[in-house]
Design a protein around this motif. Sequence first.
Motif, PDB file in Angstrom:
ATOM      1  N   GLU A   1       0.845  -1.206   0.000  1.00  0.00           N
ATOM      2  CA  GLU A   1       0.000   0.000   0.000  1.00  0.00           C
ATOM      3  C   GLU A   1       0.874   1.248   0.000  1.00  0.00           C
ATOM      4  OE1 GLU A   1      -2.495   2.330   3.396  1.00  0.00           O
ATOM      5  OE2 GLU A   1      -3.013   0.216   3.165  1.00  0.00           O
ATOM      6  N   GLU A   2       1.899   1.263   0.859  1.00  0.00           N
ATOM      7  CA  GLU A   2       2.790   2.422   0.957  1.00  0.00           C
ATOM      8  C   GLU A   2       3.648   2.591  -0.295  1.00  0.00           C
ATOM      9  OE1 GLU A   2       4.912   1.761   4.609  1.00  0.00           O
ATOM     10  OE2 GLU A   2       3.215   2.421   5.832  1.00  0.00           O
ATOM     11  N   MET A   3       4.117   1.492  -0.854  1.00  0.00           N
ATOM     12  CA  MET A   3       4.930   1.568  -2.064  1.00  0.00           C
ATOM     13  C   MET A   3       4.104   2.105  -3.237  1.00  0.00           C
ATOM     14  SD  MET A   3       7.020  -2.039  -1.608  1.00  0.00           S
ATOM     15  CE  MET A   3       7.663  -2.072  -3.276  1.00  0.00           C
ATOM     16  N   LEU A   4       2.858   1.648  -3.343  1.00  0.00           N
ATOM     17  CA  LEU A   4       1.983   2.143  -4.406  1.00  0.00           C
ATOM     18  C   LEU A   4       1.650   3.616  -4.179  1.00  0.00           C
ATOM     19  CD1 LEU A   4      -0.413  -0.931  -4.742  1.00  0.00           C
ATOM     20  CD2 LEU A   4       1.306  -0.189  -6.416  1.00  0.00           C
ATOM     21  N   ALA A   5       1.386   3.992  -2.935  1.00  0.00           N
ATOM     22  CA  ALA A   5       1.070   5.387  -2.618  1.00  0.00           C
ATOM     23  C   ALA A   5       2.233   6.302  -2.997  1.00  0.00           C
ATOM     24  CB  ALA A   5       0.734   5.536  -1.140  1.00  0.00           C
ATOM     25  N   ALA A   6       3.450   5.831  -2.820  1.00  0.00           N
ATOM     26  CA  ALA A   6       4.626   6.628  -3.194  1.00  0.00           C
ATOM     27  C   ALA A   6       4.673   6.882  -4.697  1.00  0.00           C
ATOM     28  CB  ALA A   6       5.910   5.927  -2.737  1.00  0.00           C
TER      29      ALA A   6
ATOM     30  N   THR B   1       4.436 -12.576  -4.663  1.00  0.00           N
ATOM     31  CA  THR B   1       3.320 -12.207  -5.532  1.00  0.00           C
ATOM     32  C   THR B   1       3.087 -10.701  -5.478  1.00  0.00           C
ATOM     33  OG1 THR B   1       2.331 -14.372  -5.143  1.00  0.00           O
ATOM     34  CG2 THR B   1       0.888 -12.681  -6.053  1.00  0.00           C
ATOM     35  N   ALA B   2       3.199 -10.113  -4.282  1.00  0.00           N
ATOM     36  CA  ALA B   2       3.045  -8.670  -4.124  1.00  0.00           C
ATOM     37  C   ALA B   2       4.110  -7.916  -4.916  1.00  0.00           C
ATOM     38  CB  ALA B   2       3.114  -8.286  -2.643  1.00  0.00           C
ATOM     39  N   GLN B   3       5.318  -8.448  -4.936  1.00  0.00           N
ATOM     40  CA  GLN B   3       6.392  -7.799  -5.695  1.00  0.00           C
ATOM     41  C   GLN B   3       6.090  -7.817  -7.193  1.00  0.00           C
ATOM     42  OE1 GLN B   3       9.325  -6.268  -4.222  1.00  0.00           O
ATOM     43  NE2 GLN B   3       9.112  -5.330  -6.217  1.00  0.00           N
ATOM     44  N   HIS B   4       5.597  -8.948  -7.693  1.00  0.00           N
ATOM     45  CA  HIS B   4       5.210  -9.019  -9.110  1.00  0.00           C
ATOM     46  C   HIS B   4       4.095  -8.007  -9.412  1.00  0.00           C
ATOM     47  CE1 HIS B   4       7.629 -12.410 -10.334  1.00  0.00           C
ATOM     48  NE2 HIS B   4       7.170 -13.145  -9.348  1.00  0.00           N
ATOM     49  N   TYR B   5       3.129  -7.931  -8.502  1.00  0.00           N
ATOM     50  CA  TYR B   5       2.018  -7.001  -8.683  1.00  0.00           C
ATOM     51  C   TYR B   5       2.516  -5.558  -8.669  1.00  0.00           C
ATOM     52  CZ  TYR B   5      -2.433  -4.649  -7.875  1.00  0.00           C
ATOM     53  OH  TYR B   5      -3.518  -3.817  -7.965  1.00  0.00           O
ATOM     54  N   PHE B   6       3.394  -5.237  -7.717  1.00  0.00           N
ATOM     55  CA  PHE B   6       3.949  -3.885  -7.666  1.00  0.00           C
ATOM     56  C   PHE B   6       4.675  -3.552  -8.964  1.00  0.00           C
ATOM     57  CE2 PHE B   6       7.574  -1.081  -6.971  1.00  0.00           C
ATOM     58  CZ  PHE B   6       6.903   0.065  -6.580  1.00  0.00           C
ATOM     59  N   ASN B   7       5.484  -4.474  -9.453  1.00  0.00           N
ATOM     60  CA  ASN B   7       6.215  -4.230 -10.703  1.00  0.00           C
ATOM     61  C   ASN B   7       5.254  -3.938 -11.854  1.00  0.00           C
ATOM     62  OD1 ASN B   7       8.607  -4.648  -9.341  1.00  0.00           O
ATOM     63  ND2 ASN B   7       8.854  -6.749 -10.058  1.00  0.00           N
ATOM     64  N   ALA B   8       4.166  -4.693 -11.912  1.00  0.00           N
ATOM     65  CA  ALA B   8       3.170  -4.462 -12.969  1.00  0.00           C
ATOM     66  C   ALA B   8       2.541  -3.080 -12.821  1.00  0.00           C
ATOM     67  CB  ALA B   8       2.097  -5.546 -12.931  1.00  0.00           C
ATOM     68  N   ARG B   9       2.145  -2.727 -11.595  1.00  0.00           N
ATOM     69  CA  ARG B   9       1.512  -1.430 -11.367  1.00  0.00           C
ATOM     70  C   ARG B   9       2.490  -0.290 -11.609  1.00  0.00           C
ATOM     71  NH1 ARG B   9      -3.327  -0.856  -8.718  1.00  0.00           N
ATOM     72  NH2 ARG B   9      -3.230   1.079  -9.890  1.00  0.00           N
ATOM     73  N   ALA B  10       3.742  -0.463 -11.189  1.00  0.00           N
ATOM     74  CA  ALA B  10       4.757   0.574 -11.374  1.00  0.00           C
ATOM     75  C   ALA B  10       5.075   0.767 -12.857  1.00  0.00           C
ATOM     76  CB  ALA B  10       6.028   0.215 -10.606  1.00  0.00           C
ATOM     77  N   SER B  11       4.810  -0.264 -13.656  1.00  0.00           N
ATOM     78  CA  SER B  11       5.043  -0.173 -15.098  1.00  0.00           C
ATOM     79  C   SER B  11       3.853   0.422 -15.838  1.00  0.00           C
ATOM     80  CB  SER B  11       5.355  -1.562 -15.668  1.00  0.00           C
ATOM     81  OG  SER B  11       6.554  -2.045 -15.127  1.00  0.00           O
ATOM     82  N   GLY B  12       2.809   0.800 -15.094  1.00  0.00           N
ATOM     83  CA  GLY B  12       1.682   1.475 -15.712  1.00  0.00           C
ATOM     84  C   GLY B  12       0.401   0.668 -15.799  1.00  0.00           C
ATOM     85  N   ALA B  13       0.411  -0.585 -15.359  1.00  0.00           N
ATOM     86  CA  ALA B  13      -0.809  -1.396 -15.415  1.00  0.00           C
ATOM     87  C   ALA B  13      -1.817  -0.882 -14.393  1.00  0.00           C
ATOM     88  CB  ALA B  13      -0.475  -2.860 -15.122  1.00  0.00           C
ATOM     89  N   ASN B  14      -3.099  -0.905 -14.766  1.00  0.00           N
ATOM     90  CA  ASN B  14      -4.122  -0.573 -13.774  1.00  0.00           C
ATOM     91  C   ASN B  14      -4.337  -1.794 -12.881  1.00  0.00           C
ATOM     92  OD1 ASN B  14      -6.016  -2.361 -14.981  1.00  0.00           O
ATOM     93  ND2 ASN B  14      -6.835  -0.748 -16.282  1.00  0.00           N
ATOM     94  N   ARG B  15      -5.219  -1.689 -11.915  1.00  0.00           N
ATOM     95  CA  ARG B  15      -5.414  -2.772 -10.944  1.00  0.00           C
ATOM     96  C   ARG B  15      -5.789  -4.086 -11.619  1.00  0.00           C
ATOM     97  NH1 ARG B  15      -9.102  -5.148  -7.240  1.00  0.00           N
ATOM     98  NH2 ARG B  15      -8.063  -5.523  -5.255  1.00  0.00           N
ATOM     99  N   GLU B  16      -6.767  -4.047 -12.505  1.00  0.00           N
ATOM    100  CA  GLU B  16      -7.219  -5.268 -13.175  1.00  0.00           C
ATOM    101  C   GLU B  16      -6.110  -5.885 -14.021  1.00  0.00           C
ATOM    102  OE1 GLU B  16      -9.011  -2.317 -13.236  1.00  0.00           O
ATOM    103  OE2 GLU B  16     -10.319  -3.004 -11.622  1.00  0.00           O
ATOM    104  N   GLU B  17      -5.379  -5.052 -14.760  1.00  0.00           N
ATOM    105  CA  GLU B  17      -4.272  -5.554 -15.576  1.00  0.00           C
ATOM    106  C   GLU B  17      -3.179  -6.142 -14.690  1.00  0.00           C
ATOM    107  OE1 GLU B  17      -4.418  -2.411 -19.314  1.00  0.00           O
ATOM    108  OE2 GLU B  17      -3.380  -1.849 -17.454  1.00  0.00           O
ATOM    109  N   GLY B  18      -2.881  -5.455 -13.595  1.00  0.00           N
ATOM    110  CA  GLY B  18      -1.854  -5.943 -12.672  1.00  0.00           C
ATOM    111  C   GLY B  18      -2.204  -7.299 -12.092  1.00  0.00           C
ATOM    112  N   LEU B  19      -3.474  -7.472 -11.706  1.00  0.00           N
ATOM    113  CA  LEU B  19      -3.903  -8.758 -11.170  1.00  0.00           C
ATOM    114  C   LEU B  19      -3.871  -9.838 -12.241  1.00  0.00           C
ATOM    115  CD1 LEU B  19      -6.835  -7.564  -8.883  1.00  0.00           C
ATOM    116  CD2 LEU B  19      -4.557  -8.359  -8.168  1.00  0.00           C
ATOM    117  N   ARG B  20      -4.239  -9.480 -13.444  1.00  0.00           N
ATOM    118  CA  ARG B  20      -4.186 -10.444 -14.550  1.00  0.00           C
ATOM    119  C   ARG B  20      -2.752 -10.830 -14.864  1.00  0.00           C
ATOM    120  NH1 ARG B  20      -3.630  -9.112 -19.434  1.00  0.00           N
ATOM    121  NH2 ARG B  20      -4.573  -7.065 -19.257  1.00  0.00           N
ATOM    122  N   LEU B  21      -1.847  -9.869 -14.800  1.00  0.00           N
ATOM    123  CA  LEU B  21      -0.448 -10.129 -15.136  1.00  0.00           C
ATOM    124  C   LEU B  21       0.266 -11.021 -14.119  1.00  0.00           C
ATOM    125  CD1 LEU B  21       0.629  -6.642 -16.500  1.00  0.00           C
ATOM    126  CD2 LEU B  21       0.427  -8.786 -17.795  1.00  0.00           C
ATOM    127  N   ILE B  22      -0.239 -11.077 -12.896  1.00  0.00           N
ATOM    128  CA  ILE B  22       0.413 -11.957 -11.918  1.00  0.00           C
ATOM    129  C   ILE B  22      -0.087 -13.389 -12.016  1.00  0.00           C
ATOM    130  CG2 ILE B  22       0.948 -10.114 -10.292  1.00  0.00           C
ATOM    131  CD1 ILE B  22      -1.370 -11.177  -8.536  1.00  0.00           C
TER     132      ILE B  22
END
Length: 171
Positions: free
Chosen positions: A107-112, A141-162
């Motif tokens: 949560e904090e990493m995404l907020a940053a 799994t959280a790290q993979h999700y963070f990487n996806a979100r940090a690369s520009g994926a929205n929530r749904e895309e990030g969850l799909r990508l993991i």
Amino acid sequence: MLAARFQSAFMLALTLMVAACEEQRPESEQPLRPTAHADNGKALSRKRWLDVNETTTPEHWLASREAGVDVAPSAPEVETFRNLLARADRRYTETPRMIANRAVQLEEMLAARGIDEKARLVIEGLTEAGADDEGRGFGETAQHYFNARASGANREEGLRLIQRPEGRTLR
């Protein structure tokens, strides 16, 4: 000969440093990245990490953090988090306390990065996205999700990508 002594001294110092770090927290519980940990003396709702010896339950901590004030251990929100963590615990190898810590950390990493996604949504999303893939860690799994979100994926895309095509999360 001098180089060999230097190398031996360096290896000994490195080994002692690693051993000291491992005594503080097992490797499986190392944070995804350095963060401030339990804020001794602060309100439960403001703590950023639950230490190993913390007497507070993770569900009580998460409910208090989400409310922004300390809630009673008997509050309905605590029971909601208890059930959510129980579902996540069945999917992942970490304990509910560690899952809660990782979710808050994410949560904090995404907020940053300007992404508002609370710990509850993190746990819900990663638990739902994670099929019955034994031996998988929530932190990984959280790290993979963070990487996806940090690369520009929205929530749904990030969850799909993991997820793998068969519904299993990446390792």
